[in-house]
Enzyme design. Structure first.
Site, PDB file in Angstrom:
ATOM      1  N   GLU A 167       9.564   1.693  11.250  1.00  5.86           N
ATOM      2  CA  GLU A 167       8.295   2.223  11.056  1.00  5.86           C
ATOM      3  C   GLU A 167       7.787   2.843  12.267  1.00  5.86           C
ATOM      4  OE1 GLU A 167       6.576  -0.668   7.541  1.00  5.86           O
ATOM      5  OE2 GLU A 167       5.970  -1.207   9.664  1.00  5.86           O
TER       6      GLU A 167
ATOM      7  N   THR B 209       1.032  -1.285   0.016  1.00  2.00           N
ATOM      8  CA  THR B 209      -0.151   0.093   0.133  1.00  2.00           C
ATOM      9  C   THR B 209       0.815   1.251  -0.095  1.00  2.00           C
ATOM     10  OG1 THR B 209      -1.570  -1.502   1.398  1.00  2.00           O
ATOM     11  CG2 THR B 209      -2.064   0.945   0.785  1.00  2.00           C
TER      12      THR B 209
END
Ligand code: 5RP
Length: 218
Positions: free
Chosen positions: A104, A32
């Site tokens: 992340e 994504t």
């Protein structure tokens, strides 16, 4: 357009007016996030710096001539855009399907705003069906696995996978997710754990999701 492409382009339209010459953008990892990267590659927004949460995303961007800045050098990104494996209605997440959750989480924590982009299949009532990735120092893997078993979890070693930080991944099912924040903290207290894929301490500020026909902010 796939739902991932749709959510990426909807999100770009939503955020593009925020960009300016001093803007720092953080980019995540996964299929994504890659759709969002495709738009960045095409639109080439005029911003000051791009920070990436993985070598994979950095490689894609560098191959198009983008310079990737070190988080240490630029301070906190104004915005971080990344996907997730599961999202609940509090915008708590499970991430780490791609094994990049440690970086992340660092970029998300350092960023002023974190927008999570998903397709509708990632929306859950309760986190925990998706195996939770736990990054471990290699020599601690068996010890950490035993501690996880003592917590009721069932760990599986992600064989042959090495994280960008040179570590290993245990994928764990069967943990208690009644209070995701507590499980996140408890796991990270085990010596040898680098970080786990629960994003409850730093959850998303905004979640944008799409099915095959439309995208919307949740
Ligand atoms: C990588 C991640 C990804 O954001 C997560 O796995 C979602 O990936 P995708 O967009 O390919 O479904 O956390 O560590």
């Amino acid at each position: 357009m796939t739902s991932k492409e749709l959510v990426a382009s909807y999100t770009y339209e939503l955020v593009k007016n925020k960009f300016h010459k001093d803007f720092i953008l953080g980019i995540g990892t996964g299929s994504t996030a890659n759709c969002f990267i495709e738009i960045i590659k095409k639109e080439k927004p005029e911003i000051k710096a791009l920070v990436s949460s993985s070598e994979a995303s950095s490689d894609i961007l560098r191959s198009e001539g983008f310079e990737i800045s070190e988080l240490n050098d630029v301070g906190g990104p104004d915005l971080y855009v990344d996907g997730a494996d599961e999202v609940n209605d509090k915008f708590e997440l499970i991430k780490g399907g791609g094994g990049a959750h440690t970086r992340e989480k660092i970029v998300a924590a350092a960023s002023r705003e974190f927008i999570c982009i998903i397709d509708d299949s990632k929306i859950v009532k309760k986190l925990g069906a998706f195996p939770l990735a736990i990054e471990v120092i290699p020599s601690a893997r068996s010890y950490v696995a035993r501690q996880i078993v003592a917590m009721g979890g069932k760990p599986t070693y992600r064989v042959g996978f090495v994280t960008d930080n040179g570590n290993q991944i245990l994928d764990v099912i069967n943990l208690n997710f009644d209070v995701p924040y507590e499980t996140e903290i408890r796991l990270n207290r085990i010596p040898g754990v680098v970080d786990n894929g629960i994003f409850a301490t730093r959850k998303a500020d905004k979640v944008i999701s799409a099915d095959s026909s439309e995208a919307r902010s949740l």
